[in-house]
Scaffold this motif. Structure first.
Motif, PDB file in Angstrom:
ATOM      1  N   PRO A 419       0.829  -1.216   0.000  1.00  0.00           N
ATOM      2  CA  PRO A 419       0.000   0.000   0.000  1.00  0.00           C
ATOM      3  C   PRO A 419       0.854   1.254   0.000  1.00  0.00           C
ATOM      4  O   PRO A 419       1.886   1.328   0.664  1.00  0.00           O
ATOM      5  CB  PRO A 419      -0.805  -0.120   1.295  1.00  0.00           C
ATOM      6  N   ALA A 420       0.434   2.236  -0.757  1.00  0.00           N
ATOM      7  CA  ALA A 420       1.096   3.538  -0.812  1.00  0.00           C
ATOM      8  C   ALA A 420       0.127   4.604  -0.328  1.00  0.00           C
ATOM      9  O   ALA A 420      -1.095   4.411  -0.350  1.00  0.00           O
ATOM     10  CB  ALA A 420       1.536   3.831  -2.244  1.00  0.00           C
ATOM     11  N   PRO A 421       0.625   5.753   0.109  1.00  0.00           N
ATOM     12  CA  PRO A 421      -0.276   6.844   0.517  1.00  0.00           C
ATOM     13  C   PRO A 421      -1.140   7.295  -0.665  1.00  0.00           C
ATOM     14  O   PRO A 421      -0.681   7.341  -1.804  1.00  0.00           O
ATOM     15  CB  PRO A 421       0.685   7.951   0.956  1.00  0.00           C
ATOM     16  N   THR A 422      -2.386   7.622  -0.408  1.00  0.00           N
ATOM     17  CA  THR A 422      -3.253   8.149  -1.461  1.00  0.00           C
ATOM     18  C   THR A 422      -3.064   9.648  -1.590  1.00  0.00           C
ATOM     19  O   THR A 422      -2.825  10.352  -0.606  1.00  0.00           O
ATOM     20  CB  THR A 422      -4.730   7.837  -1.177  1.00  0.00           C
ATOM     21  N   ASN A 423      -3.143  10.136  -2.811  1.00  0.00           N
ATOM     22  CA  ASN A 423      -2.996  11.562  -3.084  1.00  0.00           C
ATOM     23  C   ASN A 423      -3.668  11.865  -4.420  1.00  0.00           C
ATOM     24  O   ASN A 423      -4.399  11.028  -4.968  1.00  0.00           O
ATOM     25  CB  ASN A 423      -1.502  11.951  -3.098  1.00  0.00           C
ATOM     26  N   ALA A 424      -3.406  13.053  -4.970  1.00  0.00           N
ATOM     27  CA  ALA A 424      -4.048  13.441  -6.232  1.00  0.00           C
ATOM     28  C   ALA A 424      -3.642  12.546  -7.388  1.00  0.00           C
ATOM     29  O   ALA A 424      -4.335  12.488  -8.403  1.00  0.00           O
ATOM     30  CB  ALA A 424      -3.703  14.892  -6.566  1.00  0.00           C
ATOM     31  N   GLY A 425      -2.539  11.849  -7.248  1.00  0.00           N
ATOM     32  CA  GLY A 425      -2.080  10.962  -8.297  1.00  0.00           C
ATOM     33  C   GLY A 425      -2.589   9.537  -8.189  1.00  0.00           C
ATOM     34  O   GLY A 425      -2.193   8.675  -8.977  1.00  0.00           O
ATOM     35  N   THR A 426      -3.462   9.265  -7.229  1.00  0.00           N
ATOM     36  CA  THR A 426      -4.012   7.914  -7.064  1.00  0.00           C
ATOM     37  C   THR A 426      -5.223   7.732  -7.986  1.00  0.00           C
ATOM     38  O   THR A 426      -6.214   8.455  -7.865  1.00  0.00           O
ATOM     39  CB  THR A 426      -4.445   7.672  -5.611  1.00  0.00           C
ATOM     40  N   PRO A 427      -5.184   6.780  -8.922  1.00  0.00           N
ATOM     41  CA  PRO A 427      -6.341   6.555  -9.791  1.00  0.00           C
ATOM     42  C   PRO A 427      -7.408   5.710  -9.093  1.00  0.00           C
ATOM     43  O   PRO A 427      -7.102   4.891  -8.221  1.00  0.00           O
ATOM     44  CB  PRO A 427      -5.740   5.793 -10.973  1.00  0.00           C
ATOM     45  N   HIS A 428      -8.664   5.920  -9.489  1.00  0.00           N
ATOM     46  CA  HIS A 428      -9.789   5.175  -8.918  1.00  0.00           C
ATOM     47  C   HIS A 428     -10.647   4.643 -10.063  1.00  0.00           C
ATOM     48  O   HIS A 428     -11.010   5.381 -10.979  1.00  0.00           O
ATOM     49  CB  HIS A 428     -10.624   6.075  -8.007  1.00  0.00           C
ATOM     50  N   LEU A 429     -10.981   3.356 -10.004  1.00  0.00           N
ATOM     51  CA  LEU A 429     -11.817   2.714 -11.010  1.00  0.00           C
ATOM     52  C   LEU A 429     -12.967   2.007 -10.299  1.00  0.00           C
ATOM     53  O   LEU A 429     -12.732   1.171  -9.425  1.00  0.00           O
ATOM     54  CB  LEU A 429     -11.019   1.699 -11.832  1.00  0.00           C
ATOM     55  N   HIS A 430     -14.208   2.320 -10.676  1.00  0.00           N
ATOM     56  CA  HIS A 430     -15.340   1.694  -9.989  1.00  0.00           C
ATOM     57  C   HIS A 430     -16.587   1.691 -10.874  1.00  0.00           C
ATOM     58  O   HIS A 430     -16.643   2.356 -11.912  1.00  0.00           O
ATOM     59  CB  HIS A 430     -15.624   2.398  -8.658  1.00  0.00           C
ATOM     60  N   ASP A 431     -17.559   0.897 -10.457  1.00  0.00           N
ATOM     61  CA  ASP A 431     -18.858   0.791 -11.121  1.00  0.00           C
ATOM     62  C   ASP A 431     -18.707   0.373 -12.580  1.00  0.00           C
ATOM     63  O   ASP A 431     -18.994   1.122 -13.512  1.00  0.00           O
ATOM     64  CB  ASP A 431     -19.645   2.099 -11.010  1.00  0.00           C
ATOM     65  N   ILE A 432     -18.275  -0.883 -12.743  1.00  0.00           N
ATOM     66  CA  ILE A 432     -18.078  -1.467 -14.063  1.00  0.00           C
ATOM     67  C   ILE A 432     -19.048  -2.633 -14.204  1.00  0.00           C
ATOM     68  O   ILE A 432     -19.081  -3.532 -13.357  1.00  0.00           O
ATOM     69  CB  ILE A 432     -16.627  -1.938 -14.239  1.00  0.00           C
TER      70      ILE A 432
END
Length: 523
Positions: A419-432
């Motif tokens: 795990p890495a810290p989340t920030n503005a560069g963390t991508p999110h993929l959901h509802d597929i």
């Protein structure tokens, strides 16, 4: 059930969608059709295409189209062509067909084409008659139709001499030239439009980008003369654009690249490139809204459709980013290519509300493919695929948050499963959502979903996905482009850091990464 709807129209060309139940890119059986015009014209024919283009119509005229699905039952659709304020022929302004492929000939024809363009009235049409027309890069204007007659080939010269270059940004600082989601100088496309409204390109002719001539395909990731390769057709910040019926082939890089566009329809096109040509994606809407791709036949050297939303810069630069929203893909045939419908990897502005329905994918490496990585940021959400058949696909569905793109793509911080810290560069993929898909001659896996431990992918729902056959000559290979994977052959649905729900396959969790590179997840 059989319904006929109007997919797109111009003054002389229309595209009709023959929405027969069960039809994908083709109808289940050929249908006889008849067209009657208020001007007294009649024609008839036979088709098996789910989306049919009709050409050489009379402007501002009412028509009735009838199709017989099963005698004596007939279905009809009434429509009118759009008016034309005036028809301008490029030959009347000195353009000459069948000139040699030289820089001088291309510039001579470009001057004639520009004069003809200037003479087109608002709402008028520029006609390119049959012939082979070499022409240096040409910019279209608002409120016009470019009509390519049957047998017309508008082709780019092989020589880059005097080829215009688009700067990375315009005078107002807006993204103009681009390369893989970032503002960057690029050669102008052979045909392009910047900030134009109400532009239509129609007809039975061909746009040839000349990628197979000259040296465009010999430096795919490099620059020449301070610029990146051009697209085949580049539409920048355009509104209300229609592309109907023509063929486009041999682009120097991406074939059709709408960038920052709103309200775009592509209907009944043929998008072609050799299967070994580098980065010749078929159709790449980037930072666009309200895009309809219907009845398009793809056979290209990279992804057939690649939906993008720009890329965050190496220092987090994001001022050029905009979202891509509301993209609909229907009744398309996708042959070969790296992916059928792909989202990313440039998705930093966010991609949402994409539907793929009633399509065929034959021999593509992957069917529905989503790809991102740490540093990109952005969200991919509400993606749906329904009623699709895939034949000869390696991995049918994939979502990869460890895609090894860019020079640092194999770096530990990109590929680590810790795990890495989340920030503005963390991508999110959901509802597929994936429903009613048939897989034939499958090679590697039904699905491979590899999320980030700090941002798992999902939920992903697979319903009524059926594997009817496997490719028994397939060799085990990595199902997606990430490091530390184990090769797969004839596998089911696999997920790691992914919330997957399936009613047709056993979902195997934490089975993508090679055991030598796994870690014990914290409790």
């Amino acid at each position: 059930m059989f319904a006929i709807t109007l997919a797109a129209r111009s003054a002389r060309t229309v595209a009709l969608c023959l929405a027969q139940t069960g039809a994908r890119s083709a109808l289940r059986q050929s249908v006889q059709w008849r067209l009657r015009g208020a001007d007294g014209t009649q024609r008839s024919g036979e088709t098996k295409r789910a989306v049919l283009a009709l050409h050489d119509l009379t402007p501002d005229t009412a028509y009735v189209f009838e199709a017989a699905a099963a005698a004596p039952c007939a279905f009809s659709c009434a429509f009118s062509t759009l008016p034309c304020a005036g028809l301008v022929d490029v030959a009347a302004f000195g353009a000459t067909p069948d000139l040699p492929d030289t820089a001088d000939a291309a510039q001579t024809n470009r001057a004639a084409f520009q004069a003809a363009l200037a003479a087109v009235p608002k709402g008028g049409t520029l006609r390119v008659p049959a012939g082979r027309w070499v022409c240096a890069p040409l910019a279209l204007k608002s409120d016009m139709v470019l009509h390519l007659d049957r047998g017309a080939v508008l082709f780019a010269p092989s020589d880059r001499q005097d080829w215009p270059i688009l700067p990375a940004r315009d005078a107002a600082g807006r993204m103009l030239g681009s390369w893989e989601g970032l503002p960057e100088a690029c050669f102008a496309a052979p045909l392009h439009a910047i900030g134009a409204c109400n532009v239509t390109i129609s007809g039975q002719g061909t746009l040839d980008g000349g990628g197979d001539r000259g040296d465009w395909w010999h430096w795919p990731k490099e620059t020449r003369d301070g610029a990146r390769r051009p697209r085949g057709l580049h539409l920048i910040d355009c509104q209300n654009t229609q592309l109907i019926g023509f063929t486009i082939r041999n682009a120097p890089s991406w074939t059709i690249h709408p960038q920052g566009c709103t309200g775009l329809t592509a209907a009944a096109l043929r998008i072609m490139a050799p299967h070994d040509s580098p980065n010749t994606d078929g159709f790449d809407p980037e930072m666009c809204e309200n895009v309809d791709i219907v009845g398009v036949h793809f056979s290209v050297g990279d992804d057939c459709i690649a939906i993008k939303a720009g890329k965050r810069g190496p220092k987090g630069e994001a001022d050029h980013l905009r979202p891509t929203r509301h993209v609909r893909v229907r009744h398309c045939l996708m042959e070969r290519g790296h992916g059928g419908v792909v989202i990313g990897s440039e998705m930093s502005g966010g991609v949402s509300d994409v539907t793929v329905e009633d399509c065929d994918m034959i021999g593509t490496d992957r069917g529905l493919r989503m790809k991102s990585r740490r540093g990109r940021g952005g969200t991919v959400a509400r993606i749906a695929m329904r009623r699709v058949v895939m034949d000869g696909v390696l991995t049918a569905f994939s979502a990869n948050a460890h895609y090894f793109c860019d020079v640092d793509g194999h770096a530990d911080w990109v590929q680590s499963r810790q795990p890495a810290p989340t920030n503005a560069g963390t991508p999110h993929l959901h509802d597929i959502t994936i429903e009613d898909v048939e897989l034939r001659n499958l090679s590697h896996a039904v699905a491979a979903f590899l999320g980030l431990p700090e941002a798992p992918i999902g939920p992903i729902r697979l319903t009524r996905v059926t594997v009817t056959s496997f490719d028994f000559d397939a060799q085990a290979a990595d199902p997606i482009m990430a490091d530390h994977l184990r090769p797969l052959r004839h596998a089911g649905v696999l997920g790691e850091h992914a919330d997957v729900h399936s009613d047709t396959q056993i979902v195997e969790h934490n089975t993508l990464t090679d055991p030598a590179h796994r870690f014990t997840e914290p409790k």
